[in-house]
Write an enzyme that holds these catalytic residues in place. Sequence first.
Site, PDB file in Angstrom:
ATOM      1  N   GLY A 197     -59.877 -33.845  -7.172  1.00 22.27           N
ATOM      2  CA  GLY A 197     -60.193 -35.035  -6.392  1.00 22.27           C
ATOM      3  C   GLY A 197     -58.933 -35.694  -5.870  1.00 22.27           C
ATOM      4  O   GLY A 197     -57.867 -35.073  -5.804  1.00 22.27           O
ATOM      5  N   CYS A 198     -59.034 -36.953  -5.513  1.00 21.89           N
ATOM      6  CA  CYS A 198     -57.881 -37.696  -5.003  1.00 21.89           C
ATOM      7  C   CYS A 198     -56.718 -37.594  -5.975  1.00 21.89           C
ATOM      8  O   CYS A 198     -56.847 -37.907  -7.163  1.00 21.89           O
ATOM      9  CB  CYS A 198     -58.260 -39.160  -4.786  1.00 21.89           C
ATOM     10  SG  CYS A 198     -56.868 -40.226  -4.369  1.00 21.89           S
ATOM     11  N   PHE A 199     -55.568 -37.166  -5.466  1.00 21.03           N
ATOM     12  CA  PHE A 199     -54.451 -36.877  -6.382  1.00 21.03           C
ATOM     13  C   PHE A 199     -53.791 -38.101  -6.986  1.00 21.03           C
ATOM     14  O   PHE A 199     -53.066 -37.977  -7.975  1.00 21.03           O
ATOM     15  CB  PHE A 199     -53.426 -35.957  -5.754  1.00 21.03           C
ATOM     16  CG  PHE A 199     -52.876 -36.324  -4.390  1.00 21.03           C
ATOM     17  CD1 PHE A 199     -52.951 -37.593  -3.851  1.00 21.03           C
ATOM     18  CD2 PHE A 199     -52.259 -35.334  -3.623  1.00 21.03           C
ATOM     19  CE1 PHE A 199     -52.417 -37.910  -2.607  1.00 21.03           C
ATOM     20  CE2 PHE A 199     -51.714 -35.628  -2.365  1.00 21.03           C
ATOM     21  CZ  PHE A 199     -51.803 -36.924  -1.859  1.00 21.03           C
TER      22      PHE A 199
END
Length: 346
Positions: free
Chosen positions: A136-138
């Site tokens: 997902g969003c890092f």
Amino acid sequence: RDHNLDPKQKTKYIQDHQAMAPISRTIALGLIIARASAFTAPTSTRALVTTASPFLASANTPSNNSNPTRQPMARRMIGSILDLLSGGDGGMISPENAMKGRPEKMKGITGLKHYILNNDLEEVPEGYEVCVFGNGCFWGSEKAIWRMPKGIHSTAVGYCAGFTPNPTYNEACSSMTGHTEGVRVVYNPAEISYVDIMRMFWESHDPTQYMGQGNDRGSQYRSGIYYFNEDQKRLIEAAKDAYEKALGGREIKTEIAAASDYDKHGGLWYFAEPYHQQYLAKPGARPYCSAQPQGVSLPPFETWAPEDLKEKYAPKLPEAFWKKHGPMRGCSVVRFDDEPILESSY
């Protein structure tokens, strides 16, 4: 207007309109945004769908290296909306259709120090090892790892498992490079086990989601973990089977591949822009996280680990750590302190 259709014709009429609805909504939204941003609309439906995010590349890039402006978040959100409207999973670009990229590495990374740990982002000290994954969003994914209490030399965010050399954020967000937002961990195996890091990976997101996490949709948010040796491969596959059972048999969609598979595309890993590194620890950061932890623990190591790997890769973190600091259901890492967790706290 369809009152004269027989039942079979009416069913087909409804099915055809239902199939076209997402495409129609995508075109409509694209044209609305186009007018607002002076974007020149593509000439085909497929062009609009597949280039939904690249048109935003014309937005201004961040004006400084410590805090991104709102344009990157706008690109992320609008790209995800368009991807949802066009079918939801985004699919994967083929290597031959991916952006060409560039030979120059990302500016500002050489010599850059970790914002919290103060170690060089690129260095791998002798005896240390590397782990790379995406869930997902890092931003949140990285924070979950740098907060681990010991053994973490550095974390970094970047673009991994794609086909375009040295991509930019704008390019990766377009789904046209094949990369997923990833985290690179340099760790000391004498202090923390690969299994500890891998457990955080599994428990920090929902690996059953395909091509995305939460509201972030597209191949750039897919779940993936990439191995550098045969031991890592065997541990990942064994843990996947165990976690799938713990999740009630829901199929895990995580991409599992060798780092060497990407050598022909320039390499597995490319660092993201400096302003993305340790973003959630920086002043003015937007507390955003898209990952969807399930609140389900990976079963005990001894129940799933290959027999010949149990001694070498036994977890270094006790169960008390996971009970006190393990991921909770829903994304909560953004609310936690930025500093590494103290061993005395558990």
